[in-house]
Design a protein around this motif. Sequence first.
Motif, PDB file in Angstrom:
ATOM      1  N   MET C  63      51.365  33.417  30.117  1.00 49.26           N
ATOM      2  CA  MET C  63      52.143  34.302  29.260  1.00 49.26           C
ATOM      3  C   MET C  63      51.642  35.739  29.404  1.00 49.26           C
ATOM      4  O   MET C  63      52.438  36.663  29.534  1.00 49.26           O
ATOM      5  CB  MET C  63      52.035  33.815  27.812  1.00 49.26           C
ATOM      6  N   CYS C  64      50.326  35.949  29.382  1.00 49.42           N
ATOM      7  CA  CYS C  64      49.759  37.289  29.469  1.00 49.42           C
ATOM      8  C   CYS C  64      50.174  37.959  30.778  1.00 49.42           C
ATOM      9  O   CYS C  64      50.548  39.138  30.808  1.00 49.42           O
ATOM     10  CB  CYS C  64      48.226  37.228  29.407  1.00 49.42           C
ATOM     11  N   HIS C  68      51.340  41.715  31.827  1.00 49.95           N
ATOM     12  CA  HIS C  68      50.183  42.515  32.238  1.00 49.95           C
ATOM     13  C   HIS C  68      49.741  42.140  33.644  1.00 49.95           C
ATOM     14  O   HIS C  68      48.564  41.852  33.866  1.00 49.95           O
ATOM     15  CB  HIS C  68      49.029  42.312  31.239  1.00 49.95           C
ATOM     16  N   ASP C  69      50.666  42.125  34.568  1.00 49.74           N
ATOM     17  CA  ASP C  69      50.285  41.645  35.896  1.00 49.74           C
ATOM     18  C   ASP C  69      49.373  42.610  36.646  1.00 49.74           C
ATOM     19  O   ASP C  69      48.625  42.204  37.524  1.00 49.74           O
ATOM     20  CB  ASP C  69      51.527  41.279  36.721  1.00 49.74           C
ATOM     21  N   VAL C  74      43.851  42.738  39.167  1.00 50.37           N
ATOM     22  CA  VAL C  74      42.473  43.236  39.277  1.00 50.37           C
ATOM     23  C   VAL C  74      41.490  42.120  38.946  1.00 50.37           C
ATOM     24  O   VAL C  74      40.511  41.874  39.648  1.00 50.37           O
ATOM     25  CB  VAL C  74      42.251  44.439  38.325  1.00 50.37           C
ATOM     26  N   LYS C  75      41.780  41.420  37.846  1.00 48.19           N
ATOM     27  CA  LYS C  75      40.891  40.360  37.387  1.00 48.19           C
ATOM     28  C   LYS C  75      40.805  39.218  38.421  1.00 48.19           C
ATOM     29  O   LYS C  75      39.726  38.715  38.728  1.00 48.19           O
ATOM     30  CB  LYS C  75      41.395  39.811  36.041  1.00 48.19           C
ATOM     31  N   ALA C  76      41.948  38.854  38.967  1.00 47.59           N
ATOM     32  CA  ALA C  76      41.997  37.734  39.909  1.00 47.59           C
ATOM     33  C   ALA C  76      41.191  38.026  41.165  1.00 47.59           C
ATOM     34  O   ALA C  76      40.666  37.115  41.809  1.00 47.59           O
ATOM     35  CB  ALA C  76      43.441  37.422  40.266  1.00 47.59           C
ATOM     36  N   HIS C  80      35.511  37.894  37.475  1.00 45.64           N
ATOM     37  CA  HIS C  80      36.003  37.268  36.254  1.00 45.64           C
ATOM     38  C   HIS C  80      37.324  36.523  36.454  1.00 45.64           C
ATOM     39  O   HIS C  80      38.088  36.323  35.517  1.00 45.64           O
ATOM     40  CB  HIS C  80      36.145  38.312  35.134  1.00 45.64           C
ATOM     41  N   ALA C  81      37.566  36.097  37.686  1.00 41.90           N
ATOM     42  CA  ALA C  81      38.842  35.461  38.010  1.00 41.90           C
ATOM     43  C   ALA C  81      39.106  34.212  37.148  1.00 41.90           C
ATOM     44  O   ALA C  81      40.237  33.951  36.754  1.00 41.90           O
ATOM     45  CB  ALA C  81      38.880  35.076  39.479  1.00 41.90           C
ATOM     46  N   THR C  82      38.035  33.451  36.835  1.00 42.03           N
ATOM     47  CA  THR C  82      38.241  32.211  36.078  1.00 42.03           C
ATOM     48  C   THR C  82      38.339  32.461  34.575  1.00 42.03           C
ATOM     49  O   THR C  82      38.615  31.540  33.812  1.00 42.03           O
ATOM     50  CB  THR C  82      37.091  31.213  36.323  1.00 42.03           C
ATOM     51  N   VAL C  83      38.038  33.681  34.152  1.00 47.92           N
ATOM     52  CA  VAL C  83      38.064  33.969  32.714  1.00 47.92           C
ATOM     53  C   VAL C  83      39.479  34.359  32.315  1.00 47.92           C
ATOM     54  O   VAL C  83      40.016  35.343  32.823  1.00 47.92           O
ATOM     55  CB  VAL C  83      37.088  35.115  32.369  1.00 47.92           C
ATOM     56  N   HIS C  84      40.069  33.568  31.429  1.00 49.22           N
ATOM     57  CA  HIS C  84      41.422  33.873  30.987  1.00 49.22           C
ATOM     58  C   HIS C  84      41.396  35.038  29.992  1.00 49.22           C
ATOM     59  O   HIS C  84      40.387  35.263  29.325  1.00 49.22           O
ATOM     60  CB  HIS C  84      42.073  32.643  30.355  1.00 49.22           C
ATOM     61  N   CYS C  85      42.539  35.726  29.902  1.00 49.22           N
ATOM     62  CA  CYS C  85      42.590  36.955  29.105  1.00 49.22           C
ATOM     63  C   CYS C  85      42.100  36.749  27.672  1.00 49.22           C
ATOM     64  O   CYS C  85      41.296  37.515  27.149  1.00 49.22           O
ATOM     65  CB  CYS C  85      44.024  37.471  29.065  1.00 49.22           C
ATOM     66  N   GLU C  86      42.621  35.654  27.032  1.00 52.10           N
ATOM     67  CA  GLU C  86      42.337  35.472  25.606  1.00 52.10           C
ATOM     68  C   GLU C  86      40.908  35.007  25.332  1.00 52.10           C
ATOM     69  O   GLU C  86      40.448  35.018  24.188  1.00 52.10           O
ATOM     70  CB  GLU C  86      43.340  34.485  25.001  1.00 52.10           C
ATOM     71  N   ALA C  87      40.199  34.612  26.394  1.00 51.78           N
ATOM     72  CA  ALA C  87      38.799  34.228  26.222  1.00 51.78           C
ATOM     73  C   ALA C  87      37.998  35.424  25.707  1.00 51.78           C
ATOM     74  O   ALA C  87      37.021  35.268  24.979  1.00 51.78           O
ATOM     75  CB  ALA C  87      38.227  33.711  27.531  1.00 51.78           C
TER      76      ALA C  87
END
Lengths: 388, 245, 164
Positions: C63-64, C68-69, C74-76, C80-87
């Motif tokens: 959903m995020c 916010h692609d 950048v994150k992917a 921090h690729a494995t860290v989901h936004c809401e974490a």
Amino acid sequence: MMIPGVDGFMYPNEVELQWSVLIVLYPYITGLVAGAFILASLERVFKVEAVRPTYRLALLTALAFLLVAPLPLQLHLGHPERSIEMYLTPHRSSAMAMFGFVYLWYLTVVLLVEIWLEFRPDIVRMAQTAKGWTRLVYKVLTLGSMNVSPAARAIDEKVGYFVTVVGVPSAFLLHGYVGFIFGSVKANPWWSSPLMPVVFLFSAMVSGIAAVLVLYVAAMKVRKTPVDMRCVDTIAKYLFYMFMIDFSLEMLDLVHRIYESDESFRSLDFMVHTRLWFSQVILQICLGTLLPLALLAITQLWRVAEGKRRLMYVVASCLTLVGIFAMRWNVVIGGQLFSKSFLGYTSYKMGFATREGLLPAIALMLLPFLIFWVLVKLLPPWLKRETA
Amino acid sequence: MMTRRDLFRIGGKMLVLASVGATLEEITGAAPASEAYKMADHWWGMLIDIDKCIGCGNCVRACSKENNVPNGYFRTWVERYEVPEEGQPKVESPDGAMNGFPLPAPANVKSFFVPKLCNHCADSPCVQVCPVGATFLSPDGVVLVDQTYCLGCRYCVQACPYGCRFLNPETNTADKCTLCYHRITQGLTTACCENCPTGARQLVDFKNPKDPIHEFLRHNKVQVLKPYMATEPKVKYHDLDGAVR
Amino acid sequence: MRRFLQDWAHLLLPAGVLIAGLGVFLVIRAAVVPKSFGEYGHYRGAALEMIRQKPVSYAGQDMCVMCHDDQAKVKAAGKHATVHCEACHGPLAKHAEDPAANVPKLPDVAVLCKRCHEQDPAKPSWFPQVVTAEHSGGMKCTECHQPHSPHIATEADAGSGRGK
């Protein structure tokens, strides 16, 4: 970071005990019911004539306690108003689901029928002689029949015998089954044991017999009537035998646990030596089992003067009642004091005037005696020497 | 950008309305989850990789927020084991690791974290003992509690070998992990998995042939908690130490 | 025979009461048991739907990314690729529902980073961890690290690996 009352590690949801003192009362009270009924059936089915004076008393004792038996459970439920679901949708795989049915069966088909049949001549007589509103009560209790002719009584006798014959396994079921509720919990090594129903059954008989003995002697004292020593001697003899079996079974369980020493042993052993030391070793085993057994053994082995003997019986019975209560406590509460990780211990904080506290527990323990008193007033169990 | 954002926002509301749902299906090319979900096609579980858990407690906090778990009770929690070469392990779980582990473990002893949650046992003792059928194993393999039917007798709490159940003081009924049933049945992962920063927790659908779990199980040794209880847990642990209870 | 029946008669009423009680019970049972009980097993089938109706708090990574692609890319690509936004950003299903009305607050970096990266021997050895008090000297983590892609590619990290 330390949680008060907790030593070592408990799973976080284990810190709080789920089954309180009320759940201690439940097996204790049903045990008294089953024991008292089995004592009553001694006279009826097994023709032990000597205990005749306590037959009716034992039946009323059983009824008084049976009426109270579901109350601690009801009070303990998170949603008491939903307890009807046990009858509506009983889950066949649940050991607990059958309680409602076993209870109702035992109450209505066994105990009420047997008491009604036994007291019918008295009820009919009172319905004819009593005055005022009591007359109405007895009228209702006759259930519309004044027929106490010898032929009708002969039929009552036959039906009563049949009900008692059905009642003995029912009493076994009622309490053996309570033991199974605990004995079948495989997650809890303190409970999980095939011996549990058997131990519960024999301890039930022990407590029920002791309770009737005490009530009988007390009632005779109140009524200033001499105690029938032949009767009391016989009851005490049965108490002694049953207690020996009960104690042997419990020791067998203990020896088995010590010898097998499975993964739970270290944890449970520590618990018995610390948190359960007083209630298990001192109260249950020493004061509640060994001492009354010794007193009873003395009366069986040596001649003791009548007055002394009676006193020893009463003391032994009272200690037994305390001991069996301690046994229920140690099973129910003890089974929740250790962590299922076997790495820690919690403690039981009993409330006082809370829903599951000490006060309601005391009230629930006194209630059967009140009911018993009412029942005795309503249906005097005393044998008339001239009519008997 | 804005249109996509708006479209999705509307899409969430469309899930409720079947007729509008059809439109959504046309637009996104996927059926709305709650319509398409077939229980018979799923068999849920979880994979926990001990070697990835960092004990941050994110899962505990997320679970608490997602499911409104009352303070002091836990649908999931994290334990920290310190296992000496000889003797008993020392285990801690301060407030269920709601705030992680404030103090580090000693460096000279083997130590690791173990996340715990309901094992959603296929042969569950809690379901077996419920007297009224208020707790049950759903057709898609999740052990659930019917909060409107539970008596609060707590027999299930006693019967769970893993300490996963409690009596919710707000509802007075038995409570436990639902494996975020409300999420997984609409295509989301559980709150704990969503929030695990290292992927130590993975929601698993054993009936989905494309689930990576099958590949993982072919190449790795896994264990369940207390296997001798024969409850057939569907929460599998990778790298689990023998000291863990 | 008649006499015999007469002597049994007093038992008929109690027997009748018991049987009537059983009958009443069966009638009540048929009327009161929830309709969906037994649909899938020994439980209320409708309970499944009831439990599914619970609203979600965490919208989920997918959903995020819908909106916010840019940050997601950048994150992917980073650590921090494995860290989901809401974490890190907290539960934001409400924000996804109505972004304008529910604007998320930025997380408190001082608390957030430490939860994962504070040194603890119990953490797996592959995981980047520091004794925060020594590592930053009181500086905020974000002074050096970009949270969506925290790795600092300088010549220093070739040596100690502290900058991971």
